[in-house]
Motif scaffolding. Sequence first.
Motif, PDB file in Angstrom:
ATOM      1  N   CYS A  69      -1.241   5.812  -2.293  1.00  0.00           N
ATOM      2  CA  CYS A  69      -0.759   4.474  -2.632  1.00  0.00           C
ATOM      3  C   CYS A  69      -0.769   4.359  -4.155  1.00  0.00           C
ATOM      4  O   CYS A  69      -1.804   4.558  -4.789  1.00  0.00           O
ATOM      5  CB  CYS A  69      -1.694   3.439  -2.006  1.00  0.00           C
ATOM      6  N   ILE A  70       0.397   4.063  -4.736  1.00  0.00           N
ATOM      7  CA  ILE A  70       0.510   3.925  -6.192  1.00  0.00           C
ATOM      8  C   ILE A  70       0.769   2.446  -6.491  1.00  0.00           C
ATOM      9  O   ILE A  70       1.785   1.893  -6.070  1.00  0.00           O
ATOM     10  CB  ILE A  70       1.686   4.782  -6.720  1.00  0.00           C
ATOM     11  N   ILE A  71      -0.176   1.798  -7.164  1.00  0.00           N
ATOM     12  CA  ILE A  71       0.003   0.381  -7.535  1.00  0.00           C
ATOM     13  C   ILE A  71       0.035   0.326  -9.068  1.00  0.00           C
ATOM     14  O   ILE A  71      -0.905   0.785  -9.721  1.00  0.00           O
ATOM     15  CB  ILE A  71      -1.139  -0.500  -6.989  1.00  0.00           C
ATOM     16  N   TRP A  72       1.109  -0.242  -9.615  1.00  0.00           N
ATOM     17  CA  TRP A  72       1.306  -0.146 -11.069  1.00  0.00           C
ATOM     18  C   TRP A  72       1.723  -1.480 -11.669  1.00  0.00           C
ATOM     19  O   TRP A  72       2.493  -2.228 -11.067  1.00  0.00           O
ATOM     20  CB  TRP A  72       2.415   0.862 -11.356  1.00  0.00           C
ATOM     21  N   SER A 100       3.569   5.960  -1.544  1.00  0.00           N
ATOM     22  CA  SER A 100       4.262   4.658  -1.542  1.00  0.00           C
ATOM     23  C   SER A 100       3.979   4.019  -2.892  1.00  0.00           C
ATOM     24  O   SER A 100       2.852   4.080  -3.394  1.00  0.00           O
ATOM     25  CB  SER A 100       3.694   3.747  -0.454  1.00  0.00           C
ATOM     26  N   LEU A 101       5.007   3.381  -3.469  1.00  0.00           N
ATOM     27  CA  LEU A 101       4.862   2.791  -4.802  1.00  0.00           C
ATOM     28  C   LEU A 101       5.026   1.271  -4.738  1.00  0.00           C
ATOM     29  O   LEU A 101       5.976   0.771  -4.145  1.00  0.00           O
ATOM     30  CB  LEU A 101       5.921   3.398  -5.741  1.00  0.00           C
ATOM     31  N   TYR A 102       4.073   0.556  -5.331  1.00  0.00           N
ATOM     32  CA  TYR A 102       4.109  -0.917  -5.360  1.00  0.00           C
ATOM     33  C   TYR A 102       3.984  -1.379  -6.819  1.00  0.00           C
ATOM     34  O   TYR A 102       3.220  -0.808  -7.589  1.00  0.00           O
ATOM     35  CB  TYR A 102       2.930  -1.499  -4.574  1.00  0.00           C
ATOM     36  N   TRP A 103       4.724  -2.435  -7.146  1.00  0.00           N
ATOM     37  CA  TRP A 103       4.706  -2.972  -8.517  1.00  0.00           C
ATOM     38  C   TRP A 103       4.029  -4.332  -8.564  1.00  0.00           C
ATOM     39  O   TRP A 103       4.145  -5.122  -7.625  1.00  0.00           O
ATOM     40  CB  TRP A 103       6.137  -3.149  -9.035  1.00  0.00           C
ATOM     41  N   ILE A 104       3.345  -4.604  -9.680  1.00  0.00           N
ATOM     42  CA  ILE A 104       2.831  -5.949  -9.928  1.00  0.00           C
ATOM     43  C   ILE A 104       3.419  -6.418 -11.260  1.00  0.00           C
ATOM     44  O   ILE A 104       3.299  -5.729 -12.283  1.00  0.00           O
ATOM     45  CB  ILE A 104       1.287  -5.978  -9.973  1.00  0.00           C
ATOM     46  N   ASP A 105       4.064  -7.565 -11.214  1.00  0.00           N
ATOM     47  CA  ASP A 105       4.753  -8.096 -12.386  1.00  0.00           C
ATOM     48  C   ASP A 105       3.762  -8.778 -13.340  1.00  0.00           C
ATOM     49  O   ASP A 105       2.700  -9.235 -12.923  1.00  0.00           O
ATOM     50  CB  ASP A 105       5.805  -9.105 -11.901  1.00  0.00           C
ATOM     51  N   LYS A 106       4.128  -8.855 -14.608  1.00  0.00           N
ATOM     52  CA  LYS A 106       3.281  -9.475 -15.641  1.00  0.00           C
ATOM     53  C   LYS A 106       1.881  -8.865 -15.588  1.00  0.00           C
ATOM     54  O   LYS A 106       0.865  -9.556 -15.507  1.00  0.00           O
ATOM     55  CB  LYS A 106       3.212 -10.991 -15.444  1.00  0.00           C
ATOM     56  N   CYS A 107       1.874  -7.552 -15.622  1.00  0.00           N
ATOM     57  CA  CYS A 107       0.613  -6.844 -15.405  1.00  0.00           C
ATOM     58  C   CYS A 107       0.578  -5.580 -16.256  1.00  0.00           C
ATOM     59  O   CYS A 107       1.558  -4.836 -16.316  1.00  0.00           O
ATOM     60  CB  CYS A 107       0.511  -6.487 -13.920  1.00  0.00           C
ATOM     61  N   GLY A 108      -0.563  -5.341 -16.919  1.00  0.00           N
ATOM     62  CA  GLY A 108      -0.734  -4.181 -17.777  1.00  0.00           C
ATOM     63  C   GLY A 108      -1.369  -2.992 -17.082  1.00  0.00           C
ATOM     64  O   GLY A 108      -1.034  -2.660 -15.947  1.00  0.00           O
ATOM     65  N   HIS A 109      -2.347  -2.393 -17.746  1.00  0.00           N
ATOM     66  CA  HIS A 109      -2.884  -1.083 -17.363  1.00  0.00           C
ATOM     67  C   HIS A 109      -3.968  -1.150 -16.278  1.00  0.00           C
ATOM     68  O   HIS A 109      -4.303  -0.140 -15.682  1.00  0.00           O
ATOM     69  CB  HIS A 109      -3.454  -0.437 -18.638  1.00  0.00           C
ATOM     70  N   ALA A 110      -4.536  -2.329 -16.052  1.00  0.00           N
ATOM     71  CA  ALA A 110      -5.645  -2.435 -15.078  1.00  0.00           C
ATOM     72  C   ALA A 110      -5.316  -3.524 -14.062  1.00  0.00           C
ATOM     73  O   ALA A 110      -5.845  -4.633 -14.117  1.00  0.00           O
ATOM     74  CB  ALA A 110      -6.956  -2.726 -15.800  1.00  0.00           C
ATOM     75  N   ALA A 111      -4.432  -3.191 -13.123  1.00  0.00           N
ATOM     76  CA  ALA A 111      -3.922  -4.174 -12.162  1.00  0.00           C
ATOM     77  C   ALA A 111      -5.036  -4.843 -11.356  1.00  0.00           C
ATOM     78  O   ALA A 111      -4.982  -6.040 -11.071  1.00  0.00           O
ATOM     79  CB  ALA A 111      -2.929  -3.497 -11.210  1.00  0.00           C
ATOM     80  N   MET A 112      -6.073  -4.080 -11.020  1.00  0.00           N
ATOM     81  CA  MET A 112      -7.142  -4.638 -10.161  1.00  0.00           C
ATOM     82  C   MET A 112      -7.966  -5.684 -10.906  1.00  0.00           C
ATOM     83  O   MET A 112      -8.654  -6.489 -10.299  1.00  0.00           O
ATOM     84  CB  MET A 112      -8.029  -3.523  -9.591  1.00  0.00           C
ATOM     85  N   MET A 113      -7.877  -5.693 -12.260  1.00  0.00           N
ATOM     86  CA  MET A 113      -8.561  -6.727 -13.042  1.00  0.00           C
ATOM     87  C   MET A 113      -7.645  -7.910 -13.331  1.00  0.00           C
ATOM     88  O   MET A 113      -8.058  -9.054 -13.293  1.00  0.00           O
ATOM     89  CB  MET A 113      -9.014  -6.151 -14.391  1.00  0.00           C
ATOM     90  N   GLU A 114      -6.390  -7.582 -13.630  1.00  0.00           N
ATOM     91  CA  GLU A 114      -5.487  -8.620 -14.105  1.00  0.00           C
ATOM     92  C   GLU A 114      -4.914  -9.453 -12.960  1.00  0.00           C
ATOM     93  O   GLU A 114      -4.710 -10.655 -13.085  1.00  0.00           O
ATOM     94  CB  GLU A 114      -4.358  -7.969 -14.913  1.00  0.00           C
ATOM     95  N   HIS A 115      -4.663  -8.798 -11.821  1.00  0.00           N
ATOM     96  CA  HIS A 115      -4.130  -9.506 -10.641  1.00  0.00           C
ATOM     97  C   HIS A 115      -4.884  -9.055  -9.391  1.00  0.00           C
ATOM     98  O   HIS A 115      -4.314  -8.410  -8.513  1.00  0.00           O
ATOM     99  CB  HIS A 115      -2.632  -9.209 -10.476  1.00  0.00           C
ATOM    100  N   PRO A 116      -6.189  -9.378  -9.323  1.00  0.00           N
ATOM    101  CA  PRO A 116      -7.002  -8.845  -8.217  1.00  0.00           C
ATOM    102  C   PRO A 116      -6.484  -9.214  -6.835  1.00  0.00           C
ATOM    103  O   PRO A 116      -6.483  -8.372  -5.929  1.00  0.00           O
ATOM    104  CB  PRO A 116      -8.399  -9.412  -8.481  1.00  0.00           C
ATOM    105  N   ASP A 117      -6.006 -10.456  -6.653  1.00  0.00           N
ATOM    106  CA  ASP A 117      -5.566 -10.880  -5.310  1.00  0.00           C
ATOM    107  C   ASP A 117      -4.328 -10.107  -4.869  1.00  0.00           C
ATOM    108  O   ASP A 117      -4.239  -9.649  -3.719  1.00  0.00           O
ATOM    109  CB  ASP A 117      -5.281 -12.393  -5.271  1.00  0.00           C
ATOM    110  N   GLU A 118      -3.396  -9.959  -5.783  1.00  0.00           N
ATOM    111  CA  GLU A 118      -2.168  -9.231  -5.474  1.00  0.00           C
ATOM    112  C   GLU A 118      -2.465  -7.747  -5.248  1.00  0.00           C
ATOM    113  O   GLU A 118      -1.937  -7.118  -4.321  1.00  0.00           O
ATOM    114  CB  GLU A 118      -1.168  -9.423  -6.626  1.00  0.00           C
ATOM    115  N   PHE A 119      -3.349  -7.200  -6.060  1.00  0.00           N
ATOM    116  CA  PHE A 119      -3.749  -5.796  -5.903  1.00  0.00           C
ATOM    117  C   PHE A 119      -4.361  -5.574  -4.516  1.00  0.00           C
ATOM    118  O   PHE A 119      -3.987  -4.646  -3.791  1.00  0.00           O
ATOM    119  CB  PHE A 119      -4.763  -5.429  -6.996  1.00  0.00           C
TER     120      PHE A 119
END
Length: 254
Positions: A196-199, A222-241
């Motif tokens: 799982c690739i979350i970026w 599988s590749l998933y994107w998070i918008d308005k998000c930098g290098h640490a998705a699990m910190m910046e958008h924890p719920d979406e991650f």
Amino acid sequence: MEKNYKKEGKYSYYEVGEGTPILVLHGLMGGLSNFGGVADYFSTIGYKVVIPELPLYTQNILKTNVKAFAKYVKDFITFKGFDRVILLGNSLGGHIALYHSKMYPEKVAGLVITGSSGLYESAMGDSYPKRGDYEYIKKKAEGVFYDPKVATKEIVDEVFAVVNDRIKVIKTLTIAKSAIRHNMAKDLPKMHVKTCIIWGKNDTVTPPDVAEEFHKLMPNSSLYWIDKCGHAAMMEHPDEFNRLLHEWLKEVHL
């Protein structure tokens, strides 16, 4: 997080929940607390979240490299008595997770990478700030995120402490060189682990085309994107991650 922190033998780690183990690997400038959102969420839905402290600055310089860290993770999995784990890594932690999966595929049920090194290493030089004044370090730390406010004073202080510690600076550079040496481009097509690739779409450390490249090279990803998000998705958008990761885990039956 203190109450779930354990120290046993040479290992220090955080552990919470019961069930399928998710083993989380932090990056070079990343602490265990970066994954608080992941730990809180998955520990309540049938997973045991385990975050070991990687010996980035405490091992002999000859063992300060991606391969040695991957072996350390394997030894930790054996120490914990886990049969197989889901490995989740951010930045350098993603690289270690990838290298571990290459060396010990029998230990890995699934792989999750976010902002991972392993393919694109020019980032290594830029993202580990040189010694400098506090304001300079603050700007560098803020640049890791889409929203600079995510770089709290605590985070900036941690980075500042590292870059002003001569031994840690030497080891950081050693690790950065090792990351370049251990490029994964040739290995990835042979790795069939469910991935799982979350970026973050706005990652400037490992830009979005790095995620595309991982996805292209890894046969079972599988590749998933998070918008308005930098290098640490699990910190910046924890719920979406967490939502994306949970969705993927259900999809691949992990």
